[in-house]
Scaffold this active site. Structure first.
Site, PDB file in Angstrom:
ATOM      1  N   TYR A 143      27.670  45.967 -12.890  1.00  0.00           N
ATOM      2  CA  TYR A 143      28.670  47.253 -12.290  1.00  0.00           C
ATOM      3  C   TYR A 143      28.664  47.311 -11.155  1.00  0.00           C
ATOM      4  CZ  TYR A 143      31.656  49.977 -15.720  1.00  0.00           C
ATOM      5  OH  TYR A 143      32.888  50.670 -16.448  1.00  0.00           O
TER       6      TYR A 143
ATOM      7  N   GLU B  45      31.568  48.419  -9.484  1.00  0.00           N
ATOM      8  CA  GLU B  45      32.945  49.362  -8.399  1.00  0.00           C
ATOM      9  C   GLU B  45      32.535  49.174  -6.412  1.00  0.00           C
ATOM     10  OE1 GLU B  45      33.052  53.548 -10.132  1.00  0.00           O
ATOM     11  OE2 GLU B  45      33.711  52.794 -12.324  1.00  0.00           O
TER      12      GLU B  45
ATOM     13  N   ASP C 188      56.029  37.476  -8.341  1.00  0.00           N
ATOM     14  CA  ASP C 188      55.095  37.198  -9.490  1.00  0.00           C
ATOM     15  C   ASP C 188      54.751  36.276  -9.770  1.00  0.00           C
ATOM     16  OD1 ASP C 188      53.635  37.310 -12.014  1.00  0.00           O
ATOM     17  OD2 ASP C 188      55.012  39.270 -12.339  1.00  0.00           O
TER      18      ASP C 188
ATOM     19  N   THR D 101      48.224  36.161 -12.392  1.00  0.00           N
ATOM     20  CA  THR D 101      47.083  35.605 -13.073  1.00  0.00           C
ATOM     21  C   THR D 101      47.040  34.811 -13.021  1.00  0.00           C
ATOM     22  OG1 THR D 101      49.027  34.594 -15.297  1.00  0.00           O
ATOM     23  CG2 THR D 101      48.472  37.047 -15.422  1.00  0.00           C
TER      24      THR D 101
ATOM     25  N   LYS E 193      47.326  31.195 -16.510  1.00  0.00           N
ATOM     26  CA  LYS E 193      48.523  30.279 -16.984  1.00  0.00           C
ATOM     27  C   LYS E 193      48.206  29.116 -16.678  1.00  0.00           C
ATOM     28  CE  LYS E 193      50.761  34.773 -18.199  1.00  0.00           C
ATOM     29  NZ  LYS E 193      51.474  35.631 -17.777  1.00  0.00           N
TER      30      LYS E 193
ATOM     31  N   ARG F  38      41.040  34.419 -18.301  1.00  0.00           N
ATOM     32  CA  ARG F  38      41.706  35.643 -18.438  1.00  0.00           C
ATOM     33  C   ARG F  38      41.780  36.414 -16.656  1.00  0.00           C
ATOM     34  NH1 ARG F  38      44.653  34.749 -22.684  1.00  0.00           N
ATOM     35  NH2 ARG F  38      45.889  35.437 -22.251  1.00  0.00           N
TER      36      ARG F  38
HETATM   37  C1  LIG Z   1      52.007  36.334 -18.241  1.00  0.00           C
HETATM   38  C2  LIG Z   1      52.470  37.553 -17.269  1.00  0.00           C
HETATM   39  C3  LIG Z   1      51.824  38.882 -16.431  1.00  0.00           C
HETATM   40  C4  LIG Z   1      50.950  39.382 -17.064  1.00  0.00           C
HETATM   41  O1  LIG Z   1      49.929  39.270 -17.818  1.00  0.00           O
HETATM   42  P1  LIG Z   1      49.216  40.191 -18.621  1.00  0.00           P
HETATM   43  O2  LIG Z   1      47.741  39.044 -18.163  1.00  0.00           O
HETATM   44  O3  LIG Z   1      49.481  39.265 -19.965  1.00  0.00           O
HETATM   45  O4  LIG Z   1      49.105  41.404 -18.705  1.00  0.00           O
HETATM   46  C5  LIG Z   1      52.885  39.429 -15.223  1.00  0.00           C
HETATM   47  N1  LIG Z   1      54.277  38.940 -15.213  1.00  0.00           N
HETATM   48  C6  LIG Z   1      54.426  38.078 -15.210  1.00  0.00           C
HETATM   49  C7  LIG Z   1      56.091  36.988 -14.713  1.00  0.00           C
HETATM   50  C8  LIG Z   1      53.842  36.980 -16.560  1.00  0.00           C
HETATM   51  O5  LIG Z   1      54.456  35.890 -16.990  1.00  0.00           O
END
Ligand SMILES: *Cc1c(COP(=O)(O)O)cnc(C)c1O
Length: 417
Positions: free
Chosen positions: A51, A53, A197, A223, A226, A232
């Protein structure tokens, strides 16, 4: 996983079957990838027991001698790789990262402007079903009806009309590169914060094959699992002047303790993403996507915007006489895993839309190149021509199984031919 096998054979069997599924099928889900063994091992390490925080040097629990070093290493690698002034590596995933940015800059009811969900925006960009649409006055911009592309003049007009406090650029299903400079100009004109994003294309930015939003945006979320090919998780990159607000919004604003095993695995993935071989990988991701898109177009498939210049493509199946869901189900039986997807101005319902989305990050990780992309286009064409011919689907699945055996996926090498 010998200890799991002993203690919980039921779960062991499920995980092993999933390993096999990931090894034996062609994964075209644009948001998925195969992480390396080092990333997998770090994710499964004893760091899951800790932990922590707070932030390095300012924690609420003791025993942080190594955790601080781990988090600082992840931050430093992210700063170097993306040229960011400040990075927060604690968000649990992309959605909480976005919510943290809203908490940092907005009050409930404030206006945000993002890409409409059915046009490729993410749920957290203001969709009504999401907290981002419920707690804010969420306005959206759409794609151009004729080109299927973003029209920056109409985004500007929308921004002038609704006066957003924050503009979101970024998507989960747009096959073209965004013009970050134009978004910056629009944000400046209306006095809005610009958030990019880059969840989908962060790996391409890291590899230098896609423009970086970092110089233009006030804040960039991504993220890590991807195209970046990490565990993750998520990161927020921002200008130094927003650092305190962002950190406070992540913790204690949205989250409690960070997942230190994920943080460490992000650091490992960032080290990988800094290598020459990752650069080559991202080049191949884009090459593979364009080869697949062109091959499908030659077979009469209708690609939104006519093609792709990133890692993904959207195909409208209306002219092929079946829905996206029918196609996705038939393809899965044939060993090709992807998702059905709405196309811009879709006349069908979101649960059974007109299109499918395909991306090349995962297949490129297992070594697929142009030759395999051409084979893949043949398989897809065969499935779409006779989606109900079970014998044909089973035959294709066998052929795909044989090809996959020659391309062991990262982390699953032990299942190779
Ligand atoms: C996948 C994605 C997210 C969210 O990701 P999670 O890890 O599934 O919560 C946010 N924004 C975009 C553009 C995404 O493609």
């Amino acid at each position: 996983m010998e200890s799991v096998k002993d203690f919980d054979p039921e779960m062991y069997s499920l995980v092993k079957q999933e390993e096999k599924r990931q090894a034996d099928k062609i994964r075209l889900i644009a948001s998925e990838n195969y992480v390396s063994k080092p990333v997998l091992e770090t994710t499964g390490s004893v760091l899951t027991n800790k932990y922590s925080e707070g932030y390095a040097g300012k924690r609420y629990y003791e025993g942080q001698q190594l955790i601080d070093q781990i988090e600082l290493l992840a931050i430093q690698r992210a700063k170097n790789l993306f040229g960011a002034e400040h990075v927060n590596v604690q968000p649990y995933s992309g959605s909480p990262a976005n919510i943290a940015v809203y908490l940092a800059f907005l009050n409930p009811g404030d206006t945000i402007l993002g890409m409409a969900l059915p046009h490729g925006g993410h749920l957290t960009h203001g969709a009504q079903a999401s907290i981002s649409g419920r707690y804010f006055n969420a306005q959206s911009y759409a794609l151009d009806g004729t080109t299927g592309r973003l029209n920056y003049d109409s985004i500007r007009e929308k921004a002038l009309a609704v006066k957003p406090k924050l503009i979101i650029a970024g998507h989960s299903a747009y096959p073209r590169i965004l013009d970050f400079e134009k978004f910056r100009l629009i944000a400046d004109e209306v006095g809005a914060i610009l958030m990019v994003d880059m969840a989908h294309f962060a790996g391409l930015v890291a590899g230098g094959v896609h423009p970086s939003p970092v110089p233009y945006a006030d804040v960039v979320t991504t993220t890590t699992h991807k195209s970046l090919r990490g565990p993750r998780g998520a990161m927020i990159l921002c200008k130094e002047k927003h650092a305190a607000a962002i950190d406070k919004a992540v913790f204690p604003g949205v989250q409690g303790g960070p997942h230190d095993n994920t943080t460490a695995a992000i650091a490992v993935a960032l080290k990988e993403a800094s290598t020459e071989s990752f650069k080559q990988y991202t080049k191949q991701v884009i090459k593979n996507a364009s080869v697949l898109a062109e091959a499908l177009a030659r077979k009469g498939f209708s690609l939104i915007t006519g093609g792709t210049d990133n890692h993904l493509m959207l195909v409208d199946l209306t002219n092929k006489g079946l829905s996206g869901k029918q196609a996705a189900k038939a393809l899965d039986k044939a060993g090709i895993v992807l998702n059905y997807n709405a196309v811009p101005f879709d006349k069908r319902k979101p649960f059974d839309p007109s299109g499918i989305r395909m991306g090349t990050p995962a297949v490129t990780s297992r070594g697929f190149k142009e030759t395999e992309m051409l084979q893949l286009s043949e398989f897809i064409d065969r499935v779409i021509q006779s989606p109900e011919d079970e014998d044909s689907l089973a035959q294709i699945a066998e052929e795909i199984f044989a090809i996959c055996a020659h391309f062991p996926a990262p982390g699953l090498e032990h299942l190779g031919a």
